[in-house]
Design a protein around this motif. Sequence first.
Motif, mmCIF file in Angstrom:
data_model
loop_
_atom_site.group_PDB
_atom_site.id
_atom_site.type_symbol
_atom_site.label_atom_id
_atom_site.label_comp_id
_atom_site.label_asym_id
_atom_site.label_seq_id
_atom_site.Cartn_x
_atom_site.Cartn_y
_atom_site.Cartn_z
ATOM 1 N N ALA A 109 18.932 -92.734 -72.652
ATOM 2 C CA ALA A 109 17.570 -92.325 -73.036
ATOM 3 C C ALA A 109 17.321 -90.869 -72.655
ATOM 4 C CB ALA A 109 16.544 -93.206 -72.339
ATOM 5 N N LEU A 110 16.398 -90.261 -73.374
ATOM 6 C CA LEU A 110 15.956 -88.913 -73.032
ATOM 7 C C LEU A 110 14.938 -89.006 -71.903
ATOM 8 C CD1 LEU A 110 15.472 -87.671 -76.667
ATOM 9 C CD2 LEU A 110 17.028 -86.651 -75.025
ATOM 10 N N PRO A 111 15.039 -88.165 -70.879
ATOM 11 C CA PRO A 111 14.068 -88.220 -69.787
ATOM 12 C C PRO A 111 12.749 -87.549 -70.173
ATOM 13 C CG PRO A 111 15.700 -86.514 -69.358
ATOM 14 C CD PRO A 111 16.116 -87.204 -70.628
ATOM 15 N N GLY A 112 11.648 -88.145 -69.750
ATOM 16 C CA GLY A 112 10.330 -87.545 -69.956
ATOM 17 C C GLY A 112 10.060 -87.185 -71.402
ATOM 18 N N ARG A 167 24.653 -73.470 -83.704
ATOM 19 C CA ARG A 167 23.972 -72.178 -83.805
ATOM 20 C C ARG A 167 22.814 -72.090 -82.815
ATOM 21 N NH1 ARG A 167 23.792 -68.168 -84.679
ATOM 22 N NH2 ARG A 167 22.380 -67.664 -86.329
ATOM 23 N N PHE A 168 22.058 -73.212 -82.672
ATOM 24 C CA PHE A 168 20.930 -73.252 -81.745
ATOM 25 C C PHE A 168 20.878 -74.607 -81.065
ATOM 26 C CE2 PHE A 168 19.647 -70.390 -85.163
ATOM 27 C CZ PHE A 168 19.247 -69.265 -84.465
ATOM 28 N N PHE A 169 20.446 -74.592 -79.811
ATOM 29 C CA PHE A 169 20.144 -75.813 -79.065
ATOM 30 C C PHE A 169 18.813 -75.548 -78.381
ATOM 31 C CE2 PHE A 169 20.132 -78.400 -75.212
ATOM 32 C CZ PHE A 169 20.493 -79.645 -75.713
ATOM 33 N N VAL A 170 17.782 -76.315 -78.757
ATOM 34 C CA VAL A 170 16.424 -76.052 -78.271
ATOM 35 C C VAL A 170 15.837 -77.327 -77.686
ATOM 36 C CG1 VAL A 170 14.101 -75.301 -78.936
ATOM 37 C CG2 VAL A 170 16.103 -74.314 -80.075
ATOM 38 N N ASP A 171 15.226 -77.196 -76.508
ATOM 39 C CA ASP A 171 14.443 -78.279 -75.909
ATOM 40 C C ASP A 171 13.011 -77.766 -75.795
ATOM 41 O OD1 ASP A 171 13.164 -80.204 -74.400
ATOM 42 O OD2 ASP A 171 14.757 -80.384 -72.914
ATOM 43 N N LEU A 186 16.913 -84.777 -81.996
ATOM 44 C CA LEU A 186 17.195 -85.961 -81.196
ATOM 45 C C LEU A 186 15.961 -86.212 -80.349
ATOM 46 C CD1 LEU A 186 20.878 -85.427 -79.985
ATOM 47 C CD2 LEU A 186 20.027 -86.469 -82.087
ATOM 48 N N GLN A 187 15.232 -87.276 -80.715
ATOM 49 C CA GLN A 187 14.004 -87.579 -80.000
ATOM 50 C C GLN A 187 13.844 -89.082 -79.857
ATOM 51 O OE1 GLN A 187 10.458 -85.745 -81.605
ATOM 52 N NE2 GLN A 187 9.333 -86.064 -79.710
ATOM 53 N N HIS A 188 13.282 -89.752 -80.832
ATOM 54 C CA HIS A 188 13.015 -91.181 -80.708
ATOM 55 C C HIS A 188 14.056 -92.055 -81.391
ATOM 56 C CE1 HIS A 188 9.139 -90.245 -79.028
ATOM 57 N NE2 HIS A 188 8.823 -89.529 -80.086
ATOM 58 N N LYS A 189 14.457 -91.661 -82.578
ATOM 59 C CA LYS A 189 15.219 -92.561 -83.420
ATOM 60 C C LYS A 189 16.638 -92.038 -83.647
ATOM 61 C CE LYS A 189 14.154 -95.465 -87.354
ATOM 62 N NZ LYS A 189 13.229 -95.683 -88.457
ATOM 63 N N VAL A 215 24.411 -81.729 -71.227
ATOM 64 C CA VAL A 215 23.092 -82.363 -71.348
ATOM 65 C C VAL A 215 23.206 -83.667 -72.141
ATOM 66 C CG1 VAL A 215 20.795 -82.094 -72.370
ATOM 67 C CG2 VAL A 215 21.820 -80.195 -71.102
ATOM 68 N N LEU A 216 23.903 -83.621 -73.265
ATOM 69 C CA LEU A 216 24.054 -84.817 -74.097
ATOM 70 C C LEU A 216 24.877 -85.893 -73.392
ATOM 71 C CD1 LEU A 216 24.584 -83.141 -77.580
ATOM 72 C CD2 LEU A 216 22.525 -84.304 -76.742
ATOM 73 N N LYS A 217 25.828 -85.494 -72.551
ATOM 74 C CA LYS A 217 26.626 -86.468 -71.792
ATOM 75 C C LYS A 217 25.717 -87.274 -70.859
ATOM 76 C CE LYS A 217 30.615 -88.188 -70.538
ATOM 77 N NZ LYS A 217 31.329 -89.075 -71.462
ATOM 78 N N ASP A 218 24.750 -86.612 -70.230
ATOM 79 C CA ASP A 218 23.791 -87.320 -69.373
ATOM 80 C C ASP A 218 22.949 -88.305 -70.186
ATOM 81 O OD1 ASP A 218 24.697 -85.966 -67.140
ATOM 82 O OD2 ASP A 218 23.048 -84.522 -67.116
ATOM 83 N N ILE A 219 22.565 -87.911 -71.405
ATOM 84 C CA ILE A 219 21.787 -88.795 -72.276
ATOM 85 C C ILE A 219 22.646 -89.990 -72.691
ATOM 86 C CG2 ILE A 219 20.477 -88.971 -74.436
ATOM 87 C CD1 ILE A 219 19.390 -86.965 -72.162
#
Length: 158
Positions: free
Chosen positions: A36-39, A107-111, A72-75, A27-31
Amino acid sequence: MTDEAPDSLIPYDEIVQEALRAIPGRVLKDIERTGALPGNHHFYITFKTQAPGVSIPNFLIERFPDEMTIVLQHKFWDLKIGENHFEVSLTFNQVPAHLVIPYAALRFFVDPAVNFSLEFQVQDSGDEPDPHDEAENDEISAAEDGSNVVTVDFGKKK
């Protein structure tokens, strides 16, 4: 009949954890590729601060001696994805910091935008860590509890 499972000579729990830890990397490789993060997607990533290969500034280690959560969102910037780790720069109370985080430390990865969550087994089995505050990197929004939590526990014998 006994409820005890036979000892496996195949380390299924390790194989599954390794496969699950590849998901954040993909997922991070695509970013990284798109920049940019999509949507509305954004990520809460919790990791063990003392795990081998983790590199974070001392002021963060002092505040989060066991584990911390970043957003990991805007900044964020300088996102670099490696085979076994990722690097990212964030600000904490307007102080920039560069972090290197191996996938094995996760430990966690949350979207929360899509109620997706992965929980990984603690690498060093032992007592559960004390609850911790989320790292206050800039522009954090409130987390939602995901309903799509994936956990796998093979009940390792000790």
